[in-house]
Motif scaffolding. Structure first.
Motif, PDB file in Angstrom:
ATOM      1  N   PHE A 157       0.836  -1.203   0.000  1.00 38.86           N
ATOM      2  CA  PHE A 157       0.000   0.000   0.000  1.00 38.86           C
ATOM      3  C   PHE A 157       0.875   1.260   0.000  1.00 38.86           C
ATOM      4  N   LEU A 158       1.867   1.312   0.884  1.00 38.27           N
ATOM      5  CA  LEU A 158       2.726   2.488   0.981  1.00 38.27           C
ATOM      6  C   LEU A 158       3.597   2.655  -0.265  1.00 38.27           C
ATOM      7  N   MET A 159       4.052   1.543  -0.839  1.00 39.26           N
ATOM      8  CA  MET A 159       4.829   1.618  -2.082  1.00 39.26           C
ATOM      9  C   MET A 159       3.997   2.224  -3.206  1.00 39.26           C
ATOM     10  N   ASN A 160       2.738   1.808  -3.295  1.00 42.63           N
ATOM     11  CA  ASN A 160       1.861   2.353  -4.328  1.00 42.63           C
ATOM     12  C   ASN A 160       1.596   3.836  -4.115  1.00 42.63           C
ATOM     13  N   VAL A 161       1.454   4.243  -2.859  1.00 41.29           N
ATOM     14  CA  VAL A 161       1.234   5.663  -2.549  1.00 41.29           C
ATOM     15  C   VAL A 161       2.479   6.482  -2.866  1.00 41.29           C
ATOM     16  N   PHE A 162       3.635   6.015  -2.411  1.00 45.64           N
ATOM     17  CA  PHE A 162       4.878   6.773  -2.560  1.00 45.64           C
ATOM     18  C   PHE A 162       5.412   6.803  -3.990  1.00 45.64           C
TER      19      PHE A 162
END
Length: 251
Positions: A157-162
């Motif tokens: 999730f955080l990889m997709n956001v960042f």
């Protein structure tokens, strides 16, 4: 005799002290997403790592204690250049009363050949799943169990956001429209640290990965993992805080 054997397998799988950290969260995830049903033929992608071995044990445990009739088919995608042996995995599956299917592939050549791949982890996962889906179709297998855990869901999730600017999720259960099978992740509510403790205490035959990208400084996942680890030093519940904030979007 058969009952004694089943009890012995169940005892070895469960161990002691993992009710709250392993079996309870697995049970909640399986129940919430109705992961296992009567008549299922479930393929388990068994890489030999800690996550896939724990996933295999989770399904065997359910089969031993629940009144649900379903099949477990462990499948190992083995790179032709991988020095790690799958013999330990094969033997362990036999002890569980299962037969490991091994599919050799030139995966390393595709990922680390002459042509540089920008995102080898994504491509590796896609190729492996493509092979699994093909084998499932050939054998009329309707579900695929993968070993992704709570930390994987948070990191993705955080990889997709960042890095991608979107909020795409690694869902605990979904139907692959491309291949027409359901993908389930029984470890969706389990933290990686608890899996590590479980695998060590139970002395599962884990095969170390020889993937050069897992520890590469260019790995975006490793950067995010280290960021979460750093934040956890200030707030030990940071993983649960992030996970609970996206939990409704996982359905």
């Amino acid at each position: 005799m058969e009952k004694e054997k089943n009890n012995s397998i169940l005892k070895n799988i469960e161990g002691k002290g993992f009710g709250k950290t392993i079996w309870s969260p697995i049970g909640r995830a399986m129940h919430r997403y109705n992961m296992v049903e009567a008549g299922d033929r479930i393929a388990v992608g068994v890489s030999g790592g800690k996550d896939s071995m724990t996933t295999l044990n989770a399904l065997v445990r359910v089969k031993k204690i629940a009144q649900i009739d379903f099949e477990i088919i462990p499948i190992h995608i083995h790179s032709n250049t991988d020095k790690a042996s799958y013999e330990k995995i094969e033997k362990y599956c036999e002890e569980l009363g299962l037969k490991l299917q091994v599919e050799p592939t030139n995966l390393s050549d595709m990922l680390f050949g002459e042509k540089e791949v920008k995102n080898p982890c994504f491509l590796c996962g896609r190729i492996r799943r493509g092979i699994l889906y093909r084998m499932m179709k050939e054998q009329n297998i309707n579900k695929l169990a993968l070993g992704h855990h709570k930390d994987d869901i948070i990191e993705t999730f955080l990889m997709n956001v960042f890095y991608q600017g979107n909020m795409k999720m690694m869902k605990p259960s979904y139907i692959s429209e491309e291949y027409g099978v359901r993908v389930i992740r029984p470890l969706a509510y389990v933290e990686e640290a608890d899996i590590i403790r479980y695998v060590k205490k139970q002395e599962l035959p884990v095969v170390a990965s020889d993937c050069p990208y897992e520890t590469s400084e260019n790995s975006k996942r490793l950067r995010v993992k280290n960021l979460i680890r750093e934040l956890a030093q200030e707030n030990k519940d940071v993983r649960s805080v992030v996970f609970n904030s996206i939990k409704e979007m996982l359905d």
